[in-house]
Write a protein that holds these residues in place. Structure first.
Motif, PDB file in Angstrom:
ATOM      1  N   PRO A  96      -2.399   2.329  -6.270  1.00 24.92           N
ATOM      2  CA  PRO A  96      -2.750   3.526  -5.507  1.00 24.92           C
ATOM      3  C   PRO A  96      -3.661   4.456  -6.296  1.00 24.92           C
ATOM      4  O   PRO A  96      -3.470   4.658  -7.507  1.00 24.92           O
ATOM      5  CB  PRO A  96      -1.397   4.188  -5.237  1.00 24.92           C
TER       6      PRO A  96
ATOM      7  N   PHE B  49      -5.056   9.164   0.430  1.00 23.91           N
ATOM      8  CA  PHE B  49      -4.371   8.466   1.507  1.00 23.91           C
ATOM      9  C   PHE B  49      -5.353   8.285   2.670  1.00 23.91           C
ATOM     10  O   PHE B  49      -6.379   8.959   2.734  1.00 23.91           O
ATOM     11  CB  PHE B  49      -3.137   9.262   1.954  1.00 23.91           C
TER      12      PHE B  49
ATOM     13  N   GLU C  77      -1.318   4.688   1.294  1.00 22.81           N
ATOM     14  CA  GLU C  77      -1.957   4.997   0.011  1.00 22.81           C
ATOM     15  C   GLU C  77      -3.204   4.139  -0.158  1.00 22.81           C
ATOM     16  O   GLU C  77      -3.177   2.926   0.019  1.00 22.81           O
ATOM     17  CB  GLU C  77      -0.998   4.725  -1.140  1.00 22.81           C
TER      18      GLU C  77
END
Length: 507
Positions: A454, A459, A446
């Motif tokens: 995050p 990602f 992440e």
């Protein structure tokens, strides 16, 4: 390749890039049931990213030869009796990684890479990746047996070309869409949540809706302006060893939506490569054929006739990724690896290829006359080196301690006098592989913002992850990192998109 009529489709996960990390991520997400799209900036005949150009050696932890045979499945019982395979534990791997990065590698990322390495190799084998023993570059024959060394005994069949062919085959089997000539340019976000991605395809701008984006499109080593800005002006002169499409697009897109930078932005992976290698990776000549990695058995001199590194400081696995920059620092960015006939049979196979540039002569005086160097200093340096070599047993299978005394820099291992003709000089320059500066990412792939939280829906994998490599790296770790964090990012993105879908249904 999907046609343009599908451009308005919605995908659960969009992967940017089409190298090893990207396809591992795409396959992993698809295994979790997601509808996945891969965006490749280049045309189909230039797909595969930097992974296409590797020699396929991949570093992972293993317990013994039996563990290796779980991955390299065609080792017969008879062949196994002729192999000496020292164990390479997770602690060995971690210690090597921390040692060569001077203790700077992010502990959480380093431990994730190491602990997931073997499991990921087995997973790749189950996806159809063919692994073979790396006899040529990581073993020596002694007493009738092959002695492996350096923690890097396995490579992919047919090098990086074979790896990428097998990954693309698997992606197509799983029904993963791949769009070529498709350059991602911007992430679409609302309230800090990724909702889509904008790309240019065949001169058309397209917005795709998606819950999850995995950035796996490399670092910025092919971007001359970013190289000069972050690594140094002299890096304008470095050869780009891999794909011309790694220009930092993914890093810039992520930073624009609040991603945190991480890693050594002034550092990179670089090597000594043939002086006449292509200025960017040539997809018609893949397989890492231009590198020159037998330098521990050489002495390296610059145009002024001076040595500038300890060629025998360690096995090449632990020095090659930093010695490229040392070559770049030399006058005209060139050095000459000097060998005599004693060690010529030990050189790696890239020295025998028709693409290899070299000079040969029966005497050192004749050799130096072929080179654009300071003749007197060149011969003086070799004479002083020869006189400094100490007695001892020469053993290329281990750090033998056969060293020099009284010269600087020293040669710590594998020091033999350069005295038996014919003599050889291989000119090398610096080739950049990837830059170390990238994004802050947690162990599950992440991407993190400045608050260490995050960025929902974003990602990263492969060279997009900063903080693992500093100054140097253990050979084969880049490919392993791409696979490990690609697999993890794919699963994380899939779980995230499934959670988003469930929340939408509930609401």
């Amino acid at each position: 390749m999907s046609s343009n009529k599908n451009c308005n489709s919605s995908y659960d996960v969009v992967v940017v890039g089409a190298g090893n990390a990207a396809l591992c991520a795409a396959i992993s997400a698809r295994e979790e049931g997601c509808k996945v799209l891969v965006l490749e900036k280049g045309p189909i005949h230039k797909r595969g990213g930097n992974s296409f150009f590797t020699d396929g050696a991949i570093r992972f932890a293993y317990s013994d030869l039996n563990a290796i045979r779980e991955v390299v499945t065609d080792i017969s019982n008879e062949e196994a009796t002729l192999i000496k395979m020292p164990p390479y534990s997770e602690m060995d791997y971690l210690c090597d990684l921390m040692r060569v990065t001077q203790g700077k590698s992010d502990p959480s990322l380093a431990k994730q890479l190491v602990s997931q390495s073997y499991e990921t190799i087995v997973w790749m084998k189950n996806q159809g990746i063919k692994f073979i023993l790396n006899y040529e570059n990581q073993s020596f024959k002694k007493d009738g047996k092959h002695h492996f060394w350096g923690g890097l005994p396995v490579k992919t069949e047919n090098q990086g070309v074979g790896l990428m062919e097998q990954l693309f085959t698997r992606a197509e089997e799983l029904g993963i869409d791949i769009w070529y000539n498709s350059r991602a340019t911007e992430l679409a976000a609302e309230n800090g949540i990724i909702i889509g991605i904008i790309l240019e395809k065949n001169e058309e701008k397209i917005k795709l809706n998606t819950s999850g984006v995995i950035l796996a499109c490399g670092s910025f080593e092919a971007n001359e302006q970013m190289r000069s800005q972050y690594i140094g002006e002299e890096w304008d002169n470095a050869i780009v060893r891999g794909t011309e499409y790694n220009t930092g697009d993914g890093i810039s897109m992520a930073i624009d939506v609040g991603a945190q930078r991480n890693g050594q932005w002034s550092g990179c992976h670089s090597i000594g490569t043939d002086y006449n290698a292509p200025k960017v990776g040539d997809f018609t000549k893949p397989g890492d054929i231009f590198k020159k990695h037998s330098y521990p058995y050489s002495i390296m001199l610059n145009r002024d006739g001076k040595r500038f590194v300890d060629e025998g400081a360690d096995f090449r696995n632990y020095t090659y990724a930093k010695y490229g920059r040392e070559i770049l620092k030399q006058p005209d960015h060139v050095a000459y690896q000097i060998y005599d006939t004693q060690v010529r049979p030990l050189l790696r196979k890239e020295y025998d290829l028709e693409e290899a540039t070299f000079y040969q002569a029966n005497s050192l005086e004749e050799l130096v006359n072929l080179l654009p160097v300071n003749r007197e200093e060149f011969l003086k340096t070799i004479k002083e080196y020869n006189a400094s070599v100490q007695e001892g047993e020469y053993s290329p299978t281990e750090k033998d301690g056969k060293r020099t005394l009284g010269i600087s820099p020293p040669k710590t291992n594998w020091a033999l006098p350069i005295e038996k003709g014919p003599f050889y000089a291989f000119p090398v320059t610096c080739g950049i592989t990837f830059s170390f500066g990238a994004l802050k990412v947690n162990p599950m792939g992440e991407v993190l913002n400045s608050n260490e939280e995050p960025l929902n829906g974003l990602f990263a994998a492969g060279e997009m992850i900063g903080g693992i490599f500093y100054e140097n790296y253990p050979g084969g770790s880049g490919l392993m990192s791409g696979s490990v964090f690609g697999k993890l990012a794919g699963k994380s993105a899939a779980l995230y998109t499934q959670e988003q879908r469930s929340n939408a249904i509930r609401n």
